[in-house]
Design an enzyme around this catalytic site. Structure first.
Site, PDB file in Angstrom:
ATOM      1  CG  ASP A 104      46.935  34.572  35.588  1.00  0.00           C
ATOM      2  OD1 ASP A 104      47.014  35.287  34.422  1.00  0.00           O
ATOM      3  OD2 ASP A 104      47.276  35.286  36.597  1.00  0.00           O
TER       4      ASP A 104
ATOM      5  CG  ASN B 107      49.105  40.914  31.792  1.00  0.00           C
ATOM      6  OD1 ASN B 107      49.906  41.673  32.420  1.00  0.00           O
ATOM      7  ND2 ASN B 107      47.553  41.543  32.149  1.00  0.00           N
TER       8      ASN B 107
ATOM      9  CG  ASP C  33      43.268  41.776  43.458  1.00  0.00           C
ATOM     10  OD1 ASP C  33      43.879  42.349  43.063  1.00  0.00           O
ATOM     11  OD2 ASP C  33      44.391  40.073  42.818  1.00  0.00           O
TER      12      ASP C  33
ATOM     13  CD  GLU D 278      45.558  41.301  36.706  1.00  0.00           C
ATOM     14  OE1 GLU D 278      45.788  42.464  36.945  1.00  0.00           O
ATOM     15  OE2 GLU D 278      45.704  40.233  36.893  1.00  0.00           O
TER      16      GLU D 278
ATOM     17  CG  HIS E 133      41.186  39.114  35.491  1.00  0.00           C
ATOM     18  ND1 HIS E 133      40.812  38.124  37.285  1.00  0.00           N
ATOM     19  CD2 HIS E 133      41.994  40.015  36.340  1.00  0.00           C
ATOM     20  CE1 HIS E 133      42.000  38.378  37.636  1.00  0.00           C
ATOM     21  NE2 HIS E 133      42.505  39.486  37.358  1.00  0.00           N
ATOM     22  NE  ARG E 134      41.069  39.702  40.806  1.00  0.00           N
ATOM     23  CZ  ARG E 134      40.830  38.588  40.795  1.00  0.00           C
ATOM     24  NH1 ARG E 134      39.521  39.007  41.019  1.00  0.00           N
ATOM     25  NH2 ARG E 134      41.592  37.912  41.293  1.00  0.00           N
TER      26      ARG E 134
ATOM     27  CE  LYS F  36      46.193  38.598  34.185  1.00  0.00           C
ATOM     28  NZ  LYS F  36      46.721  37.187  35.505  1.00  0.00           N
TER      29      LYS F  36
END
Ligand code: DC
Length: 651
Positions: free
Chosen positions: A49, A92, A317, A345, A392-393, A417
């Site tokens: 990112d 992204n 998040d 995402e 990623h999460r 990311k």
């Protein structure tokens, strides 16, 4: 790497230095780029990112150079990008595309902004509507309301109040506010309806203040950038550790005993996600913190974590981490007000629900909530391959499930990311279920010795050769030829086997004897030479690694299946003694056999197992060699146990 197999963990303990915050990094980069003067940025996050943002800034004519140590120096443009015409690809990265859209719309050049296909279905209409009130000329190149975008120099704006919807993404307000100092006049942004993810707006205001622009607030809904506001470099800027990234390690500490400490964020943090620690505390975890660190450990007195109901607007998040932490709690956990998950995402509510179900959890989901029921009544989570949806999460959240089961994370590289070395840091605090890998040549006594070592330790036992034998038998029964690689691999992937108790069953039928026949031995050796079959059986073998430990025997336990095994042994014996042992076994079973023929057969199998291209049998460099030619079983077992006991315990 297309997947990563995580072994089951016994516990988690240790300290992790966090990577820089993604949200702060990308804001600071943009503001340093817009400011007058040179800014040295320390502890910047280096990830996909931020790479997208840096690339865009360079394209626009911002000076980017390495600073002292790991620092980065940005020479700002003083409000006017030298490059007036550019095409920017932002992958992204929402934290790059949204604020750049706002800045470029007011900058006075001609620009095109695009991203990966997922970025093109993430909404941006509210931000564009806000910017258009300021005279911005923005055109949708694809669907109305979504990137890619074409930007032309703005017209003069007649308004001094912009009305902006705040209920889809707070990044719209953040992006708009950061761009406003590019105009000379005073401008007010008024939020229409609800403003979600408010803590992220606080990060924006703090970053703007660092660069000399004070935003005036009137209640929670009106934000004014005074006339004549200009960004000036503060000289040196430190980026805080990422509070969202901290959540995975804090959860590991709360579930896996702990304590696990994260360094880089603490009580003084400007990031809303540090409040994740409060959610863990509400579940019963022990939390301690200082100005720059937070630590989590399991509840006191062997109590379990408790399920909670939580409005997650303030930690959108980090709340994802609660969805997998919920697997370890008593009672269901409900996370509400998470509608924004659906436009991230990936559709994070749908993705979370389907992957949690793969592990055996029950999940309810709605437009803006998710409820996770952990397994109850003796049921437990089971091994599964987790898809990560280029998110990623999702990858990081599901790593927590390793405290309950071995699992496979598909496309683990997606963590780049925001946290490129996540799994290395994870391994540092993870205490994995130990493995004793016992490899060796045919009839060297592996099976007998490994089974006895397992019994002596009270650990599980994997006879990996049996899986190749079962595959050969199942293929034979299904009429699939042993050299049909794709056909046999499909059979291997779908084997319905059970090793519970003394019998080995295939689709419910006891085949303990059938897989030991000479015919199936030959078939096992043939199918074991097929790389596709070995690949299909890999995760299945790793799934045997359950607490308190595993003793595994085979040909490639130490080299391929469990390269991190704490103890590795390679067994050998002279061909004469091996033929004699096999002869004795056969005679005991009432079967006729010739020692000469058995010797010849063993030589041929050794040759085939060591010459094949897929995982040829050989002693791992780090394995102990044990020649059993002159040893009794008892002596050999005692020697292996001595090696096991010599392994130092981690932490
Ligand atoms: O150990 P065993 O005789 O039951 O093994 C049967 C066959 O499978 C043998 O030809 C070697 C092969 N095998 C293998 O290639 N890799 C393993 N990990 C275990 C067995």
């Amino acid at each position: 790497m297309d997947h990563l197999d995580l072994p089951q963990l016994l516990a988690a303990r240790g300290t992790v230095r966090l990577p820089g915050s993604k949200s702060i990094s990308n804001r600071v980069l943009l503001l340093a780029g817009l400011a007058a003067g040179r800014t040295e940025i320390r502890d910047l996050l280096l990830s996909d990112d931020t790479a997208r943002m840096l690339e865009a800034l360079r394209t626009l004519g911002v000076g980017v150079a390495p600073g002292e140590g790991a620092a980065l120096c940005i020479t700002g443009v003083g409000g006017v990008f030298p490059v007036r015409r550019a095409e920017l690809f932002l992958g992204n990265a929402g934290t790059a595309l949204r604020p750049l859209t706002a800045a470029l719309a007011l900058a006075g050049g001609e620009y095109r902004l695009s991203g990966v296909p997922r970025m093109h279905v993430r909404p941006i209409g509210d931000l564009v509507d806000g910017l258009r009130q300021l005279g911005a000329e923005i055109h949708y190149l694809g669907s109305e309301g979504f990137p890619p975008l074409a930007i032309r120099p703005p017209r003069q704006a007649a308004v001094d109040v912009v009305r902006l919807r705040g209920d889809v993404s707070s990044q719209f307000l953040s992006g708009l506010l950061m761009a406003l100092p590019l105009r000379a006049s005073e401008m007010t942004v008024e939020i229409v309806g609800e403003l979600i993810s408010r803590p992220y707006v606080e990060i924006t205001l703090a970053a703007m203040a660092q660069f000399g622009v004070q935003v005036l607030r009137d209640g929670g809904q009106r934000f004014t950038v005074p006339a004549g506001s200009r960004y000036r470099s503060p000289g040196v800027v430190y980026v805080e550790g990422d509070a969202s990234s901290a959540s995975y390690f804090l959860a590991l500490g709360a579930i896996g005993g702990g304590p696990v400490r994260v360094e880089g964020v603490g009580l003084d943090s400007i990031q809303g996600d540090v409040r994740f620690a409060d959610a863990l505390a509400a579940m019963g975890a022990q939390i301690r913190s200082g100005s720059h660190w937070i630590e989590a450990a399991a509840p006191l007195a062997n109590r379990r974590l408790q399920g909670i109901s939580l409005d997650c607007t303030h930690i959108p998040d980090a709340a994802m981490t609660l969805a997998t932490t919920a697997l370890f709690a008593e009672g269901p956990t409900t996370l509400c007000n998470i509608a924004s998950w659906r436009v991230k995402e990936t559709d994070r509510i749908a993705a979370m629900a389907s992957e949690l179900r793969k592990l055996g959890a029950k999940v309810d989901e709605g437009a803006d909530f998710i409820r996770v029921y952990p397994p109850v009544g003796g049921q437990r989570l089971h091994p599964a391959g987790i898809d990560t949806y280029d998110d990623h999460r999702i990858a990081m959240c599901f790593s927590l499930a390793a405290l309950a089961t071995p699992l496979r994370i598909n496309d683990p590289g997606t963590v780049a990311k925001t946290f490129p070395d996540y799994f290395e840091r994870f391994a540092e605090v993870a205490r994995v279920v130990p493995v004793v890998a016992i490899d060796g040549i045919s009839a060297s006594g592996k099976g007998t010795i490994a089974a006895r070592v397992a019994r002596a330790l009270g650990w599980h036992y994997l006879d990996s050769g049996a899986l190749y034998r079962l595959t050969a038998l199942a293929a034979c029964r299904a009429g699939v030829a042993w050299d049909d690689a794709a056909g046999v691999a499909a059979i291997a992937a779908g084997l319905e086997v059970d090793f519970a108790g003394n019998a080995i069953t295939l689709s419910g039928v006891d085949v303990s004897e059938a897989i030991r026949s000479e015919e199936i031995s030959a078939g096992a050796s043939r199918v074991a030479a097929l790389p596709a079959v070995r690949a299909a059986l890999l995760f299945r073998q790793r799934a045997f690694r359950r607490p308190p430990g595993l003793v595994a025997d085979g040909r490639d336990m130490a080299s391929v299946v469990f390269p991190d095994a704490a103890t590795k042994v390679f067994l050998t014996a002279s061909v004469e003694i091996r033929a004699w042992r096999r002869h004795k076994q056969l005679i005991e079973k009432g079967m006729a056999a010739s020692i000469a023929a058995l010797s010849q057969d063993l030589r041929e199998r050794d040759e085939r197992d060591s010459q094949r291209s897929a995982a040829p049998m050989q002693q791992s460099a780090d394995a102990e060699l044990l020649d059993t030619t002159n040893l009794t079983i008892e002596t050999a077992v005692a020697q292996v146990l001595e090696w096991v006991n010599q392994v130092p315990k981690k932490g």
